[in-house]
Motif scaffolding. Structure first.
Motif, PDB file in Angstrom:
ATOM      1  N   TYR A  41       0.847  -1.197   0.000  1.00 50.45           N
ATOM      2  CA  TYR A  41       0.000   0.000   0.000  1.00 50.45           C
ATOM      3  C   TYR A  41       0.892   1.260   0.000  1.00 50.45           C
ATOM      4  O   TYR A  41       0.653   2.217   0.727  1.00 50.45           O
ATOM      5  N   GLY A  42       1.947   1.194  -0.829  1.00 46.55           N
ATOM      6  CA  GLY A  42       2.830   2.349  -0.969  1.00 46.55           C
ATOM      7  C   GLY A  42       3.933   2.420   0.074  1.00 46.55           C
ATOM      8  O   GLY A  42       4.837   3.248  -0.035  1.00 46.55           O
ATOM      9  N   HIS A  43       3.884   1.559   1.095  1.00 47.92           N
ATOM     10  CA  HIS A  43       4.839   1.662   2.208  1.00 47.92           C
ATOM     11  C   HIS A  43       6.170   0.963   1.928  1.00 47.92           C
ATOM     12  O   HIS A  43       7.112   1.105   2.716  1.00 47.92           O
ATOM     13  N   GLY A  44       6.232   0.201   0.817  1.00 50.78           N
ATOM     14  CA  GLY A  44       7.484  -0.499   0.474  1.00 50.78           C
ATOM     15  C   GLY A  44       7.366  -1.980   0.809  1.00 50.78           C
ATOM     16  O   GLY A  44       7.279  -2.344   1.994  1.00 50.78           O
ATOM     17  N   LEU A  45       7.367  -2.825  -0.228  1.00 56.64           N
ATOM     18  CA  LEU A  45       7.085  -4.256  -0.061  1.00 56.64           C
ATOM     19  C   LEU A  45       8.059  -4.946   0.892  1.00 56.64           C
ATOM     20  O   LEU A  45       7.656  -5.626   1.832  1.00 56.64           O
ATOM     21  N   CYS A 358      -1.673   3.990  -2.282  1.00 55.21           N
ATOM     22  CA  CYS A 358      -1.221   3.118  -3.387  1.00 55.21           C
ATOM     23  C   CYS A 358      -0.676   3.936  -4.557  1.00 55.21           C
ATOM     24  O   CYS A 358       0.101   3.420  -5.354  1.00 55.21           O
ATOM     25  N   GLU A 359      -1.106   5.181  -4.663  1.00 52.19           N
ATOM     26  CA  GLU A 359      -0.640   6.021  -5.769  1.00 52.19           C
ATOM     27  C   GLU A 359       0.681   6.721  -5.481  1.00 52.19           C
ATOM     28  O   GLU A 359       1.208   7.414  -6.351  1.00 52.19           O
ATOM     29  N   LEU A 360       1.212   6.561  -4.278  1.00 54.65           N
ATOM     30  CA  LEU A 360       2.498   7.199  -3.971  1.00 54.65           C
ATOM     31  C   LEU A 360       3.555   6.601  -4.896  1.00 54.65           C
ATOM     32  O   LEU A 360       3.748   5.385  -4.920  1.00 54.65           O
ATOM     33  N   ALA A 361       4.203   7.464  -5.658  1.00 53.55           N
ATOM     34  CA  ALA A 361       5.028   6.978  -6.771  1.00 53.55           C
ATOM     35  C   ALA A 361       6.258   6.210  -6.291  1.00 53.55           C
ATOM     36  O   ALA A 361       6.784   6.460  -5.202  1.00 53.55           O
ATOM     37  N   ASN A 362       6.704   5.307  -7.146  1.00 44.78           N
ATOM     38  CA  ASN A 362       7.918   4.549  -6.832  1.00 44.78           C
ATOM     39  C   ASN A 362       9.120   5.458  -6.697  1.00 44.78           C
ATOM     40  O   ASN A 362      10.071   5.133  -5.990  1.00 44.78           O
ATOM     41  N   ARG A 363       9.097   6.602  -7.408  1.00 44.81           N
ATOM     42  CA  ARG A 363      10.286   7.468  -7.361  1.00 44.81           C
ATOM     43  C   ARG A 363      10.453   8.183  -6.019  1.00 44.81           C
ATOM     44  O   ARG A 363      11.497   8.785  -5.770  1.00 44.81           O
ATOM     45  N   LEU A 364       9.424   8.132  -5.154  1.00 41.45           N
ATOM     46  CA  LEU A 364       9.562   8.770  -3.839  1.00 41.45           C
ATOM     47  C   LEU A 364      10.526   7.948  -2.981  1.00 41.45           C
ATOM     48  O   LEU A 364      10.289   6.760  -2.754  1.00 41.45           O
ATOM     49  N   PRO A 365      11.596   8.561  -2.480  1.00 41.18           N
ATOM     50  CA  PRO A 365      12.473   7.800  -1.571  1.00 41.18           C
ATOM     51  C   PRO A 365      11.688   7.447  -0.312  1.00 41.18           C
ATOM     52  O   PRO A 365      10.894   8.249   0.177  1.00 41.18           O
TER      53      PRO A 365
END
Ligand SMILES: Cc1ncc(COP(=O)(O)O)c(C=O)c1O
Length: 370
Positions: A41-45, A358-365
């Motif tokens: 959910y955007g928190h990092g798998l 869920c929409e928080l982009a992958n590019r966000l550190p």
């Protein structure tokens, strides 16, 4: 915490995730499957899954086999289960990695069994029944016979049976009890036939919290482990906390004269002389391109003005004369006495908190607090 090397980033508190899981374990009294699909959910798998395992979780729910394989490759010591569809061509990989698959279709089940035999490893499956969600699942009527057949397929190990609830986040509605009655009828048929598998699961977060009868011997909780309410009608009990904060920075502060257009298509004009700040976050990060967003700066809510751009957006700083370049800006989370929750962000965007994170982009550190 100061992350001067980033312009926008997420801070994710793994202690909070572990604490939320412990609360769920206490409340439900059954093992927890942490639902970590969609990059948790955007928190990092991976980081989230490791924290879940540290909290005692042995099951990790994902939507796609590639997510399960990522968990396997990271060496995470828990059973990944793919809750959605897996193409039969991938079933051999699943068997080899010990990944559990959902099964609800006879042709696909047969193909899974063939694949498992060809790699010489058993494939563990959980039979999925549609008791009323109107999505994936075999019909519970005739389910006993179907399970008998499924059990007869060499190569498959039928380890679980499950269903999914459509309206558990609206606990006043009768739908959940109706679904669970259908599921219970199936389970007692399986019991009588000696076909009840080891694991039985039905509840998402709202189901686990609001419908004790839905807990069986495993619950599949996503949103609650991240500390977000399943819905306004099914809030989390006291003690749960959101794990995620989303921040950016002011990268410019300038004075504009009255009637000056701001951002693409001039959807905002300064009404007087205005102090306008630029934030280093945009719609490519998951910050939606709509008018009327607010953010927190120096503990105060500040309006975003003009169109949100791909990587940047502008704010009016008239109410915070002390704001300056480099200031931290909070998009989700707490700052001083004030907070913008993912739920508020969702209301602003006419959606649910699930979609916001869920929409928080992958590019966000993602910066982990551990
Ligand atoms: C099959 C299944 N189980 C469990 C969950 C977890 O739901 P929640 O995040 O509401 O706990 C989901 C999420 O959408 C799901 O699709």
């Amino acid at each position: 915490m100061d992350h001067t090397d980033h312009t926008t980033w997420l801070e994710i508190d793994l202690n909070v995730i572990r604490k939320n899981i412990h609360l769920l374990q206490e409340i439900t009294g059954v093992p927890i499957m942490a639902v970590v699909k969609a990059n948790a959910y955007g928190h990092g798998l991976i980081e989230t899954s490791k924290a879940a395992v540290q909290a005692g979780v042995q099951w990790l729910g994902v939507a796609r086999i590639d997510e399960a394989l990522e968990l396997h490759r990271a060496g995470i010591q828990a059973h990944p289960i793919v809750l959605g569809y897996t193409p039969p061509e991938r079933a051999g990989e699943a068997a080899q990695a010990g990944i559990r698959l959902a099964v609800y279709d006879s042709q696909v089940a047969q193909a899974y069994a063939d694949q498992a035999r060809s790699v010489g490893k058993p494939l563990y499956v959980h039979a999925k029944f549609d008791t009323g969600m109107g999505r994936l699942g075999a019909s519970p009527e005739g389910g006993v016979e179907w399970m008998r057949w499924l059990n007869s397929l060499a190569g498959l190990q039928v380890e679980g049976v499950f269903t999914h609830l459509a309206e558990a986040d609206d606990p006043q509605k009768p739908t959940t009890d109706w679904q669970l009655n259908r599921f219970d009828a199936l389970l007692s048929g399986l019991e009588s036939a000696g076909l009840r598998p080891t694991w039985v699961h039905a509840a998402n977060s709202a189901g686990a919290l609001y419908f004790p009868r839905a807990r069986y011997n495993l619950v599949r909780t996503g949103i609650a482990i991240y500390g977000l309410n399943p819905s306004a009608r099914a809030p989390l009990p006291e003690g749960f906390r959101p794990a995620l904060t989303w921040k950016t920075r002011l990268t410019s502060v300038k004075i504009f004269p009255p009637n000056h257009g701001i951002s693409y298509n001039y959807r905002y004009y300064t009404r007087a002389e205005e102090r306008i700040g630029v934030c280093a976050v945009g719609y490519a990060d998951g910050f939606r391109r709509r008018l009327g967003n607010v953010v927190l700066i120096r503990g105060k809510k500040v309006p975003v003005v003009g169109s949100v751009c791909m990587d940047q957006c502008m704010v009016n700083l008239d109410d915070i004369p002390e704001a300056e370049m480099g200031d931290e800006v909070v998009l989700i989370g707490q700052q001083g006495e004030n907070e913008i929750t993912a739920e508020e962000r969702a209301r602003e965007w006419e959606t649910i908190s699930y979609e916001v994170v869920c929409e928080l982009a992958n590019r966000l550190p993602r910066i982990y607090i551990d």
